[in-house]
Design a protein around this motif. Structure first.
Motif, short mmCIF file in Angstrom:
data_model
loop_
_atom_site.label_atom_id
_atom_site.label_comp_id
_atom_site.label_asym_id
_atom_site.label_seq_id
_atom_site.Cartn_x
_atom_site.Cartn_y
_atom_site.Cartn_z
N GLN A 147 21.25 35.94 44.04
CA GLN A 147 21.18 37.08 44.96
C GLN A 147 22.33 37.06 45.96
O GLN A 147 22.75 38.10 46.45
CB GLN A 147 19.83 37.08 45.66
N THR A 148 22.83 35.89 46.26
CA THR A 148 24.00 35.79 47.13
C THR A 148 25.17 35.30 46.28
O THR A 148 25.05 34.29 45.60
CB THR A 148 23.74 34.77 48.26
N ALA A 149 26.27 36.05 46.33
CA ALA A 149 27.42 35.71 45.50
C ALA A 149 27.92 34.31 45.85
O ALA A 149 28.00 33.94 47.02
CB ALA A 149 28.53 36.73 45.70
N SER A 150 28.23 33.54 44.82
CA SER A 150 28.64 32.16 45.07
C SER A 150 30.07 31.94 44.59
O SER A 150 30.32 31.13 43.71
CB SER A 150 27.68 31.20 44.36
N VAL A 151 30.99 32.71 45.19
CA VAL A 151 32.40 32.53 44.85
C VAL A 151 33.04 31.63 45.92
O VAL A 151 32.48 31.45 47.00
CB VAL A 151 33.13 33.89 44.79
N PHE A 152 34.19 31.06 45.59
CA PHE A 152 34.91 30.24 46.56
C PHE A 152 35.79 31.16 47.40
O PHE A 152 36.81 31.67 46.92
CB PHE A 152 35.75 29.18 45.85
N ASP A 153 35.40 31.34 48.67
CA ASP A 153 36.10 32.30 49.54
C ASP A 153 37.57 31.95 49.76
O ASP A 153 38.41 32.82 49.92
CB ASP A 153 35.39 32.38 50.90
N GLU A 154 37.88 30.65 49.81
CA GLU A 154 39.25 30.23 50.14
C GLU A 154 40.19 30.39 48.95
O GLU A 154 41.41 30.44 49.12
CB GLU A 154 39.30 28.76 50.59
N LEU A 155 39.64 30.41 47.77
CA LEU A 155 40.48 30.52 46.58
C LEU A 155 40.70 31.99 46.19
O LEU A 155 39.88 32.85 46.54
CB LEU A 155 39.83 29.78 45.41
N VAL A 157 41.09 35.29 43.71
CA VAL A 157 40.27 35.85 42.62
C VAL A 157 40.60 35.12 41.32
O VAL A 157 39.73 34.66 40.59
CB VAL A 157 40.54 37.36 42.50
N LEU A 158 41.90 34.98 41.06
CA LEU A 158 42.34 34.34 39.83
C LEU A 158 41.92 32.87 39.78
O LEU A 158 41.49 32.37 38.73
CB LEU A 158 43.87 34.46 39.75
N GLN A 159 42.04 32.20 40.91
CA GLN A 159 41.65 30.79 40.94
C GLN A 159 40.14 30.63 40.69
O GLN A 159 39.69 29.70 40.02
CB GLN A 159 42.04 30.16 42.28
N ASN A 160 39.36 31.56 41.23
CA ASN A 160 37.92 31.52 40.96
C ASN A 160 37.65 31.68 39.48
O ASN A 160 36.82 30.98 38.90
CB ASN A 160 37.21 32.64 41.73
N LEU A 161 38.38 32.59 38.85
CA LEU A 161 38.19 32.80 37.41
C LEU A 161 38.65 31.58 36.62
O LEU A 161 38.02 31.19 35.63
CB LEU A 161 38.94 34.05 36.96
N ASP A 162 39.74 30.97 37.08
CA ASP A 162 40.24 29.74 36.44
C ASP A 162 39.18 28.66 36.44
O ASP A 162 38.96 27.98 35.44
CB ASP A 162 41.46 29.21 37.21
N ILE A 163 38.58 28.48 37.58
CA ILE A 163 37.57 27.43 37.71
C ILE A 163 36.40 27.73 36.79
O ILE A 163 35.90 26.87 36.07
CB ILE A 163 37.11 27.29 39.18
N MET A 217 33.38 35.94 36.39
CA MET A 217 33.31 34.51 36.13
C MET A 217 32.38 34.21 34.94
O MET A 217 32.61 33.28 34.17
CB MET A 217 32.86 33.76 37.39
N LEU A 218 31.36 35.03 34.78
CA LEU A 218 30.49 34.86 33.60
C LEU A 218 31.21 35.31 32.33
O LEU A 218 31.04 34.73 31.27
CB LEU A 218 29.20 35.66 33.77
N LEU A 219 32.03 36.35 32.48
CA LEU A 219 32.75 36.85 31.30
C LEU A 219 33.76 35.81 30.78
O LEU A 219 33.87 35.62 29.58
CB LEU A 219 33.47 38.16 31.62
N VAL A 220 34.49 35.16 31.71
CA VAL A 220 35.47 34.17 31.23
C VAL A 220 34.78 32.95 30.64
O VAL A 220 35.37 32.21 29.84
CB VAL A 220 36.49 33.73 32.32
N GLN A 221 33.53 32.73 31.01
CA GLN A 221 32.77 31.64 30.37
C GLN A 221 32.21 32.08 29.02
O GLN A 221 31.51 31.33 28.36
CB GLN A 221 31.59 31.23 31.26
N ASP A 222 32.46 33.33 28.69
CA ASP A 222 31.92 33.93 27.47
C ASP A 222 30.40 33.87 27.43
O ASP A 222 29.80 33.55 26.39
CB ASP A 222 32.52 33.27 26.21
N ALA A 223 29.79 34.15 28.58
CA ALA A 223 28.32 34.23 28.60
C ALA A 223 27.91 35.44 27.75
O ALA A 223 28.39 36.55 27.97
CB ALA A 223 27.83 34.39 30.03
N ARG A 224 27.03 35.19 26.80
CA ARG A 224 26.57 36.27 25.93
C ARG A 224 25.19 36.76 26.35
O ARG A 224 24.79 37.85 26.00
CB ARG A 224 26.57 35.81 24.47
#
Ligand SMILES: Nc1ncnc2c1ncn2[C@@H]1O[C@H](COP(=O)(O)OP(=O)(O)OP(=O)(O)O)[C@@H](O)[C@H]1O
Length: 353
Positions: A147-155, A157-163, A217-224
């Motif tokens: 319910q609360t987005a859990s992205v890394f604020d300091e990184l 967008v691309l770095q978040n996707l990388d991780i 981030m779910l898409l780059v993990q290939d969540a189906r």
């Protein structure tokens, strides 16, 4: 050689039907919607060459995922939060899971993703998820948001996707501007519409954009199997619409379950709905079907409203139209203070009409 098209020719449809997975061709041969001219087995009437081509084709070409939940049960210290529910959601079906506060929606998602102790079965892509550790559900192609987005604020967008993609970049290289963005990361950026802010820290993103980043981030993990817990809570109208369209896009290729309170959003974008109440499935069907179900009206708005809706349906009169804010606590089950969702339920517009 026969040019006859046989009904018994192998189908490119998945176990539940739906669209052809690969435009109806197998290794260049048309197997669905076009002529088959292979040898036909005189006994079975099957085009044996076409059949062999289907069997030899890579498995994923015919993949049609679905989530199958059977008798799922979650008990917390004697309290039955999920009481033996069955749920089947197929790829391409944008399923909304609704219900009053405390109905068990988030707990179902927790159970599927290894965050709540459960019994019963939840299978996706042939893999049993119940009893699987949460960190291993991602490997089974399962991804969720909270319910609360859990992205890394300091990184960025691309770095978040990388991780999220598990990129093996060293920490120092993560700080440099990217020039070599992997194709699947680029595709995810494009899908969630964040390409233009790729180098911005996630912390400066608008609320909606953070949710989209999390979906990316779910898409780059290939969540189906994608499970989203109140994705539009706190979003503006325009962000809701963009999110709805995003879910429809990703839902074409994935199995998507959305836990949601916002009925306006549901009516606009759900293709099917499951209503939970006190840990059980109360109603299921299309948006129109569940809205017309007196049991649903009763749970949300009280017994009298349910009876009126029932009478209106039977009598053929216009169905009862009720507009109210989402009944936070309208359920007879009070939300617990410790409920992960009790603090963030949006007071969004809700209608059962
Ligand atoms: N870890 C836990 N320990 C004990 N009880 C819990 C736990 N998690 C959830 N519950 C209880 O289980 C029930 C279902 O909670 P859940 O959060 O799944 O409901 P929900 O339908 O998602 O509600 P909401 O719409 O408020 O998010 C509630 O009564 C809640 O208090």
């Amino acid at each position: 050689m026969s040019t006859e098209r046989h009904d018994a020719a192998p189908s490119t449809h998945g176990p539940t039907g739906g669209e052809p997975v690969d435009g109806g061709t197998v290794d260049g041969r048309t197997v669905d919607g076009g002529p088959l001219d292979g040898p036909v087995d005189g006994t079975t009437g099957l085009d044996t060459e076409a059949l062999e081509a289907v069997i030899a084709a890579p498995g994923e070409r015919f993949r049609h995922d679905y989530l199958e939940v059977r008798d799922l049960r979650v008990v917390f210290d004697g309290f039955v939060a999920v009481d033996g529910i069955d749920l089947t959601v197929t790829q391409g079906d944008l399923r909304f899971l609704i219900g009053p506060n405390g109905a068990g929606k988030t707990t179902v998602v927790d159970a599927i993703t290894g965050l709540a102790p459960a019994t019963g079965s939840a299978r996706f892509g042939g893999v049993e998820l119940v009893g699987r550790a949460s960190h291993r559900t991602a490997r089974a192609g399962v991804g969720r948001t909270f319910q609360t987005a859990s992205v890394f604020d300091e990184l960025t967008v691309l770095q978040n996707l990388d991780i999220a993609a598990g990129a093996s970049r060293r920490p120092w290289s993560m700080l440099r501007r990217r020039t070599d963005v992997p194709e699947h990361v680029e595709a995810a950026l494009d899908t969630v519409g964040l390409g233009h802010v790729r180098d911005l820290p996630a912390g400066v993103l608008a609320h909606g954009q953070k949710q989209w980043l999390e979906i990316g981030m779910l898409l780059v993990q290939d969540a189906r199997l994608v499970l989203l817990d109140e994705p539009v809570a706190g979003m503006s109208q325009s962000e809701r619409e963009q999110t709805g369209r995003l879910l429809q896009r990703i839902g074409e290729q994935r199995t998507v379950v959305v836990v949601e309170h916002d009925m306006e959003f549901l009516r606009a974008f759900a293709s099917s709905v499951t209503v939970l109440h006190q840990g059980s499935v109360l109603s299921e069907g299309s948006v129109a079907q569940v809205q017309a179900d007196p049991k649903v009206v009763e749970v949300y708005l009280g017994r009298d409203a349910g009876a009126r809706a029932s009478a209106a349906t039977v009598g053929g009169a216009a169905p009862a139209t009720v507009s109210s804010s989402m009944p936070a606590g309208s359920s007879s089950t009070p939300p617990s203070a410790g409920s992960p969702s009790s603090a963030s339920s949006p007071a969004s517009s809700t209608e059962v009409s």
